[in-house]
Design a protein around this motif. Structure first.
Motif, PDB file in Angstrom:
ATOM      1  N   ILE A 207       0.842  -1.202   0.000  1.00 44.37           N
ATOM      2  CA  ILE A 207       0.000   0.000   0.000  1.00 44.37           C
ATOM      3  C   ILE A 207       0.872   1.245   0.000  1.00 44.37           C
ATOM      4  O   ILE A 207       1.789   1.376   0.814  1.00 44.37           O
ATOM      5  CB  ILE A 207      -0.924   0.021   1.233  1.00 44.37           C
ATOM      6  N   ASP A 208       0.582   2.161  -0.928  1.00 40.96           N
ATOM      7  CA  ASP A 208       1.301   3.431  -0.976  1.00 40.96           C
ATOM      8  C   ASP A 208       0.453   4.425  -1.752  1.00 40.96           C
ATOM      9  O   ASP A 208      -0.265   4.041  -2.687  1.00 40.96           O
ATOM     10  CB  ASP A 208       2.670   3.272  -1.656  1.00 40.96           C
ATOM     11  N   ASN A 209       0.525   5.701  -1.380  1.00 43.81           N
ATOM     12  CA  ASN A 209      -0.212   6.719  -2.138  1.00 43.81           C
ATOM     13  C   ASN A 209       0.630   7.298  -3.265  1.00 43.81           C
ATOM     14  O   ASN A 209       0.168   8.164  -4.000  1.00 43.81           O
ATOM     15  CB  ASN A 209      -0.714   7.835  -1.214  1.00 43.81           C
ATOM     16  N   ARG A 210       1.867   6.812  -3.399  1.00 41.10           N
ATOM     17  CA  ARG A 210       2.762   7.295  -4.460  1.00 41.10           C
ATOM     18  C   ARG A 210       2.929   6.223  -5.543  1.00 41.10           C
ATOM     19  O   ARG A 210       3.114   5.053  -5.240  1.00 41.10           O
ATOM     20  CB  ARG A 210       4.147   7.634  -3.893  1.00 41.10           C
ATOM     21  N   ASP A 211       2.876   6.662  -6.768  1.00 38.59           N
ATOM     22  CA  ASP A 211       3.065   5.730  -7.881  1.00 38.59           C
ATOM     23  C   ASP A 211       4.444   5.080  -7.805  1.00 38.59           C
ATOM     24  O   ASP A 211       4.591   3.884  -8.080  1.00 38.59           O
ATOM     25  CB  ASP A 211       2.898   6.478  -9.218  1.00 38.59           C
ATOM     26  N   GLU A 212       5.463   5.870  -7.378  1.00 39.26           N
ATOM     27  CA  GLU A 212       6.828   5.328  -7.278  1.00 39.26           C
ATOM     28  C   GLU A 212       6.886   4.178  -6.274  1.00 39.26           C
ATOM     29  O   GLU A 212       7.550   3.165  -6.498  1.00 39.26           O
ATOM     30  CB  GLU A 212       7.814   6.421  -6.861  1.00 39.26           C
ATOM     31  N   GLY A 213       6.198   4.344  -5.152  1.00 43.98           N
ATOM     32  CA  GLY A 213       6.190   3.305  -4.138  1.00 43.98           C
ATOM     33  C   GLY A 213       5.501   2.046  -4.613  1.00 43.98           C
ATOM     34  O   GLY A 213       5.984   0.924  -4.376  1.00 43.98           O
ATOM     35  N   ARG A 214       4.367   2.207  -5.283  1.00 38.19           N
ATOM     36  CA  ARG A 214       3.631   1.034  -5.779  1.00 38.19           C
ATOM     37  C   ARG A 214       4.447   0.283  -6.826  1.00 38.19           C
ATOM     38  O   ARG A 214       4.470  -0.959  -6.852  1.00 38.19           O
ATOM     39  CB  ARG A 214       2.271   1.458  -6.332  1.00 38.19           C
ATOM     40  N   LYS A 215       5.145   1.029  -7.672  1.00 32.91           N
ATOM     41  CA  LYS A 215       6.004   0.373  -8.669  1.00 32.91           C
ATOM     42  C   LYS A 215       7.160  -0.358  -7.993  1.00 32.91           C
ATOM     43  O   LYS A 215       7.535  -1.461  -8.386  1.00 32.91           O
ATOM     44  CB  LYS A 215       6.550   1.415  -9.653  1.00 32.91           C
ATOM     45  N   LEU A 216       7.728   0.267  -6.945  1.00 38.15           N
ATOM     46  CA  LEU A 216       8.854  -0.337  -6.250  1.00 38.15           C
ATOM     47  C   LEU A 216       8.468  -1.677  -5.627  1.00 38.15           C
ATOM     48  O   LEU A 216       9.270  -2.603  -5.570  1.00 38.15           O
ATOM     49  CB  LEU A 216       9.372   0.622  -5.173  1.00 38.15           C
ATOM     50  N   ASP A 231      -3.516   1.760  -4.005  1.00 35.60           N
ATOM     51  CA  ASP A 231      -3.268   3.196  -3.867  1.00 35.60           C
ATOM     52  C   ASP A 231      -4.131   3.688  -2.713  1.00 35.60           C
ATOM     53  O   ASP A 231      -5.363   3.748  -2.819  1.00 35.60           O
ATOM     54  CB  ASP A 231      -3.638   3.913  -5.170  1.00 35.60           C
ATOM     55  N   SER A 232      -3.505   4.024  -1.589  1.00 35.55           N
ATOM     56  CA  SER A 232      -4.268   4.392  -0.399  1.00 35.55           C
ATOM     57  C   SER A 232      -5.046   5.689  -0.574  1.00 35.55           C
ATOM     58  O   SER A 232      -5.966   5.967   0.197  1.00 35.55           O
ATOM     59  CB  SER A 232      -3.340   4.503   0.816  1.00 35.55           C
ATOM     60  N   SER A 233      -4.675   6.507  -1.577  1.00 38.79           N
ATOM     61  CA  SER A 233      -5.391   7.763  -1.808  1.00 38.79           C
ATOM     62  C   SER A 233      -6.619   7.578  -2.705  1.00 38.79           C
ATOM     63  O   SER A 233      -7.415   8.510  -2.854  1.00 38.79           O
ATOM     64  CB  SER A 233      -4.453   8.798  -2.434  1.00 38.79           C
ATOM     65  N   ALA A 234      -6.792   6.393  -3.264  1.00 40.32           N
ATOM     66  CA  ALA A 234      -7.933   6.132  -4.143  1.00 40.32           C
ATOM     67  C   ALA A 234      -9.210   5.983  -3.323  1.00 40.32           C
ATOM     68  O   ALA A 234      -9.180   5.428  -2.216  1.00 40.32           O
ATOM     69  CB  ALA A 234      -7.686   4.872  -4.960  1.00 40.32           C
ATOM     70  N   PRO A 235     -10.342   6.461  -3.832  1.00 41.45           N
ATOM     71  CA  PRO A 235     -11.608   6.378  -3.085  1.00 41.45           C
ATOM     72  C   PRO A 235     -12.022   4.942  -2.743  1.00 41.45           C
ATOM     73  O   PRO A 235     -12.705   4.711  -1.746  1.00 41.45           O
ATOM     74  CB  PRO A 235     -12.624   7.035  -4.034  1.00 41.45           C
ATOM     75  N   ASP A 236     -11.611   3.987  -3.584  1.00 39.27           N
ATOM     76  CA  ASP A 236     -12.032   2.596  -3.371  1.00 39.27           C
ATOM     77  C   ASP A 236     -10.952   1.750  -2.701  1.00 39.27           C
ATOM     78  O   ASP A 236     -11.017   0.518  -2.740  1.00 39.27           O
ATOM     79  CB  ASP A 236     -12.425   1.953  -4.702  1.00 39.27           C
ATOM     80  N   ALA A 237      -9.943   2.392  -2.075  1.00 40.50           N
ATOM     81  CA  ALA A 237      -8.829   1.648  -1.487  1.00 40.50           C
ATOM     82  C   ALA A 237      -9.310   0.649  -0.432  1.00 40.50           C
ATOM     83  O   ALA A 237      -8.951  -0.534  -0.456  1.00 40.50           O
ATOM     84  CB  ALA A 237      -7.808   2.610  -0.882  1.00 40.50           C
ATOM     85  N   SER A 238     -10.147   1.101   0.488  1.00 44.77           N
ATOM     86  CA  SER A 238     -10.640   0.213   1.544  1.00 44.77           C
ATOM     87  C   SER A 238     -11.514  -0.894   0.969  1.00 44.77           C
ATOM     88  O   SER A 238     -11.486  -2.039   1.456  1.00 44.77           O
ATOM     89  CB  SER A 238     -11.418   1.012   2.590  1.00 44.77           C
ATOM     90  N   ASP A 239     -12.295  -0.570  -0.054  1.00 47.23           N
ATOM     91  CA  ASP A 239     -13.141  -1.584  -0.691  1.00 47.23           C
ATOM     92  C   ASP A 239     -12.294  -2.689  -1.313  1.00 47.23           C
ATOM     93  O   ASP A 239     -12.650  -3.875  -1.241  1.00 47.23           O
ATOM     94  CB  ASP A 239     -14.024  -0.939  -1.760  1.00 47.23           C
ATOM     95  N   LYS A 240     -11.175  -2.318  -1.927  1.00 51.06           N
ATOM     96  CA  LYS A 240     -10.304  -3.327  -2.530  1.00 51.06           C
ATOM     97  C   LYS A 240      -9.724  -4.263  -1.467  1.00 51.06           C
ATOM     98  O   LYS A 240      -9.586  -5.472  -1.683  1.00 51.06           O
ATOM     99  CB  LYS A 240      -9.174  -2.644  -3.309  1.00 51.06           C
ATOM    100  N   ILE A 241      -9.376  -3.690  -0.317  1.00 50.77           N
ATOM    101  CA  ILE A 241      -8.833  -4.509   0.763  1.00 50.77           C
ATOM    102  C   ILE A 241      -9.900  -5.456   1.295  1.00 50.77           C
ATOM    103  O   ILE A 241      -9.644  -6.642   1.529  1.00 50.77           O
ATOM    104  CB  ILE A 241      -8.277  -3.608   1.881  1.00 50.77           C
ATOM    105  N   LEU A 242     -11.138  -4.959   1.463  1.00 47.84           N
ATOM    106  CA  LEU A 242     -12.226  -5.811   1.937  1.00 47.84           C
ATOM    107  C   LEU A 242     -12.531  -6.922   0.938  1.00 47.84           C
ATOM    108  O   LEU A 242     -12.783  -8.075   1.319  1.00 47.84           O
ATOM    109  CB  LEU A 242     -13.474  -4.976   2.195  1.00 47.84           C
ATOM    110  N   GLU A 243     -12.510  -6.598  -0.347  1.00 50.07           N
ATOM    111  CA  GLU A 243     -12.741  -7.625  -1.365  1.00 50.07           C
ATOM    112  C   GLU A 243     -11.661  -8.691  -1.318  1.00 50.07           C
ATOM    113  O   GLU A 243     -11.947  -9.897  -1.391  1.00 50.07           O
ATOM    114  CB  GLU A 243     -12.772  -6.977  -2.752  1.00 50.07           C
ATOM    115  N   PHE A 244     -10.411  -8.264  -1.155  1.00 50.87           N
ATOM    116  CA  PHE A 244      -9.286  -9.204  -1.107  1.00 50.87           C
ATOM    117  C   PHE A 244      -9.382 -10.118   0.109  1.00 50.87           C
ATOM    118  O   PHE A 244      -8.957 -11.276   0.073  1.00 50.87           O
ATOM    119  CB  PHE A 244      -7.975  -8.402  -1.073  1.00 50.87           C
TER     120      PHE A 244
END
Length: 356
Positions: A207-216, A231-244
Motif C-alpha cells: 500500500i502506498d499513495n505514491r506511484d513510485e512506491g507502488r512500482k517499487l 493506492d491508499s489515496s484512491a476512493p475505493d482503497a478500503s473496498d479493494k482490501i475488503l474484497e481481497f
C-alpha cells in the motif's frame, strides 16, 4: 593499525554537509571487534541525526548500517569469530549489564540485550558509526553475513531490514501464515517488508499513495511480488482490501511511514483482532480511533530494531529467498551531497556508500 589514519565523513555542525577528513583508526579493545567497513547505508534517521534530533557530542561519524570484514579481535572476545569473517553490525552496543534494562533482560532471557540498556552506545546516533574505513563493533550485536549476501545488500539489512523484520515478527502469534498482511509505505523498509511477508507465507498487500512506491513493490523477484497493490489515496482503497479479504479486513498491518494520517487510516483496515505495528516515528503523537480499537479488539504493538538472534534468522531468510533491496550506490567522496540525493523526489529504495 591504531597509529594509522583512516578516511571518515563527520557531522561537524548540525544542518551542514558532512565533512570528509582523516582521523586515527580506532583502537581495538579487549572486548571489541575491529571492522573494516566495505559498505554503509544512509537511513531516514541519519537525516534526523544530521538535523540534531538525537543530540550528541560533535564531531560525529554517522551511519548505522555497516557491512564489512573483521580485521582484529579483542583478547577477551568469546565465540567463533575469525579475522576475515564477513559481518554486519547493529547500532546498539556495549550493555552495562547492571542497569534496570539489563537486569530485566537477564531475568527474562538469561542474557543482556544492548537495545534496552540505559547506558548503551548507539553507533551513528550518539557515537561514531560507519561512514569510516574502520569502526569498532560489539560481538553481542555483530552478525555473520551469508556468502550469498553482498556487502552492498547487507548494509541496509542492519537497520531497514532489521526494523521491518522485527515488525513482522510482532504479528506472531496472532497472525498466521495464509492470512492477509499489508505493508504501508513502500520505500527502503517497505520493499523489504513485502518480500519478508511473502517469504513468511502471508497473503501480502503493498500500500502506498505514491506511484513510485507502488512500482517499487513490484520490482522484486516474481515469487516475492505482493498479491495486491493498493493506492491508499484512491476512493475505493478500503473496498479493494475488503474484497481481497472476503470482507474480513486485514489480519496484520505494518506501517513504514511516520505520517499520522497514514497510521490512522491503516488501523481502520484491520479486521477483528487485527494487529498493527507502526514503524515510523512522527514528531507529533499518533492518533487512533478509540472505537475501532475497542470494539474490534485491535492490537497496536511497538517495535524496536530486531535483536541479534532475530537478525541472524532474517539473514538466513534473505539468502534462501534471494531478497534484495533496490539500492543506489555512491562513492565515499559523494557523501557530502548524500542528503540532496536522499531528498530527491525521484529517489527510491536505499542509498549505500561504497567504503572499501
Amino acid at each position: 593499525m591504531s597509529s594509522q589514519k583512516m578516511r571518515t565523513a563527520q557531522i561537524v555542525e548540525y544542518n551542514k554537509p558532512y565533512q570528509l577528513c582523516e582521523r586515527p583508526t580506532p583502537v581495538c579493545g579487549d572486548n571489541d571487534l575491529l571492522i573494516q567497513v566495505h559498505a554503509a547505508g544512509f537511513c531516514h534517521s541519519d537525516l534526523q541525526v544530521l538535523h540534531g534530533q538525537f543530540p550528541a557530542h560533535l564531531p560525529l561519524t554517522p551511519s548505522h548500517e555497516p557491512a564489512g570484514k573483521i580485521v582484529q579481535i579483542g583478547a577477551q572476545v568469546q565465540g567463533s569469530w575469525k579475522v576475515g569473517d564477513r559481518v554486519g553490525v547493529l547500532n546498539f552496543k556495549n550493555s552495562c549489564k547492571s542497569c534496570v534494562g539489563c537486569r530485566q533482560q537477564l531475568r527474562r532471557r538469561h542474557r543482556t540485550d544492548p537495545r534496552f540498556c540505559q547506558s548503551r552506545e548507539m553507533a551513528g546516533f550518539k557515537h561514531d558509526g560507519a561512514f569510516a574505513q574502520y569502526m569498532l563493533a560489539d560481538p553481542d550485536t555483530t552478525v555473520h553475513l551469508p556468502e550469498k549476501v553482498s556487502f552492498e545488500q547487507g548494509a541496509p539489512l542492519m537497520c531497514a531490514g532489521a526494523t521491518v523484520w522485527g515488525a513482522l515478527q510482532k504479528l506472531k502469534p496472532d497472525v498466521q501464515p495464509g492470512e492477509a498482511v499489508a505493508i504501508v509505505g513502500i520505500g527502503g523498509l517497505g520493499q523489504l517488508g513485502v518480500q519478508f511477508a511473502k517469504a513468511m507465507n502471508f497473503r501480502t498487500v503493498a500500500i502506498d499513495n505514491r506511484d513510485e512506491g507502488r512500482k517499487l513493490s513490484m520490482e522484486v523477484s516474481e515469487k516475492l511480488k505482493p498479491d495486491l497493490v493498493v493506492d491508499s489515496s484512491a476512493p475505493d482503497a478500503s473496498d479493494k482490501i475488503l474484497e481481497f479479504t472476503s470482507g474480513e479486513g486485514l489480519a496484520g498491518i505494518v506501517v513504514c511511514t511516520d505520517s499520522i494520517q497514514a497510521n490512522a487510516w491503516s488501523l481502520e483496515q484491520l479486521g477483528n483482532g487485527g494487529v498493527m505495528v507502526p514503524v515510523g516515528l512522527p514528531k507529533e503523537k499518533w492518533q487512533f480511533d478509540s472505537s475501532a480499537l475497542v470494539f474490534r479488539e485491535l492490537v497496536i504493538k511497538g517495535v524496536y530494531v530486531a535483536g541479534t538472534e532475530d537478525v541472524q534468522e532474517m539473514l538466513k531468510v534473505v539468502a534462501e529467498h534471494d531478497i534484495t533491496s533496490h539500492i543506489t550506490m555512491l562513492e565515499f567522496d559523494d557523501i557530502p551531497g548524500i542528503v540532496e540525493k536522499y531528498t530527491d523526489k525521484a529517489m527510491k529504495g536505499r542509498l549505500v556508500v561504497k567504503i572499501a
